[in-house]
Design an enzyme around this catalytic site. Structure first.
Site, PDB file in Angstrom:
ATOM      1  N   ALA A  56       0.843  -1.197   0.000  1.00  0.00           N
ATOM      2  CA  ALA A  56       0.000   0.000   0.000  1.00  0.00           C
ATOM      3  C   ALA A  56       0.877   1.245   0.000  1.00  0.00           C
ATOM      4  CB  ALA A  56      -0.936  -0.006   1.205  1.00  0.00           C
ATOM      5  N   GLU A  57       1.929   1.231   0.816  1.00  0.00           N
ATOM      6  CA  GLU A  57       2.847   2.372   0.817  1.00  0.00           C
ATOM      7  C   GLU A  57       3.556   2.505  -0.526  1.00  0.00           C
ATOM      8  OE1 GLU A  57       6.705   4.201   3.117  1.00  0.00           O
ATOM      9  OE2 GLU A  57       5.305   2.966   4.266  1.00  0.00           O
ATOM     10  N   SER A  58       3.877   1.394  -1.151  1.00  0.00           N
ATOM     11  CA  SER A  58       4.533   1.440  -2.462  1.00  0.00           C
ATOM     12  C   SER A  58       3.670   2.138  -3.501  1.00  0.00           C
ATOM     13  CB  SER A  58       4.871   0.033  -2.958  1.00  0.00           C
ATOM     14  OG  SER A  58       5.934  -0.517  -2.230  1.00  0.00           O
ATOM     15  N   SER A  61       3.251   5.795  -2.711  1.00  0.00           N
ATOM     16  CA  SER A  61       4.500   6.530  -2.956  1.00  0.00           C
ATOM     17  C   SER A  61       4.733   6.792  -4.436  1.00  0.00           C
ATOM     18  CB  SER A  61       5.696   5.763  -2.385  1.00  0.00           C
ATOM     19  OG  SER A  61       5.617   5.705  -0.985  1.00  0.00           O
TER      20      SER A  61
END
Length: 135
Positions: A56-58, A61
């Site tokens: 999810a952060e990937s 980002s």
């Protein structure tokens, strides 16, 4: 908005190691898919929640970097993830990130992770700091 050089998504790193495949990338939406296999499971045979949080952060980002003003890069600053449904190996997950806030110094992205049937598996929110690229 900067145009994404897709080759950057093919570099070695966590996304490639886990098998995440980007489908669409823009400053308003990022989608990617993951075929869940043994690498992604916790000891009891279900998808490890950390996989969803990391990916999810990937995707958030990637979107934040595309939406960042010239001369700035985005870095994850805070993330939460609510794991809503168990997942086993063999499932295909779709990660869809969309911005809630795009500011001069920060961005906030919502990420939904859905299974093949379209059921929500994980809901995540990621705050990203925008810092000068030369910092």
């Amino acid at each position: 908005m900067p145009k994404l050089d897709w080759s950057v998504l093919e570099r070695p790193g966590l996304d490639r190691t886990l098998g995440l495949e980007y489908q669409t990338v823009s400053e308003t939406e990022v989608t990617a898919v993951l075929e869940v296999d043994e690498r992604h499971l916790q000891p009891f045979g279900y998808l490890h929640g950390g996989v969803n949080a990391a990916l999810a952060e990937s995707v958030a980002s990637v979107g934040a970097n595309v939406a960042a003003p010239a001369g700035f890069v985005a870095f994850g600053q805070s993330i939460n993830a609510s794991h809503l449904r168990p997942v086993r190996a063999g499932e295909r997950l779709t990660y869809r990130a969309r911005p809630l806030h795009v500011g001069r110094r920060s961005q906030v992205w919502n990420v939904e992770v859905r299974d093949r049937a379209g059921q929500l598996v994980c809901a995540s929110r990621c705050t990203l700091a925008l810092v000068p690229a030369d910092a």
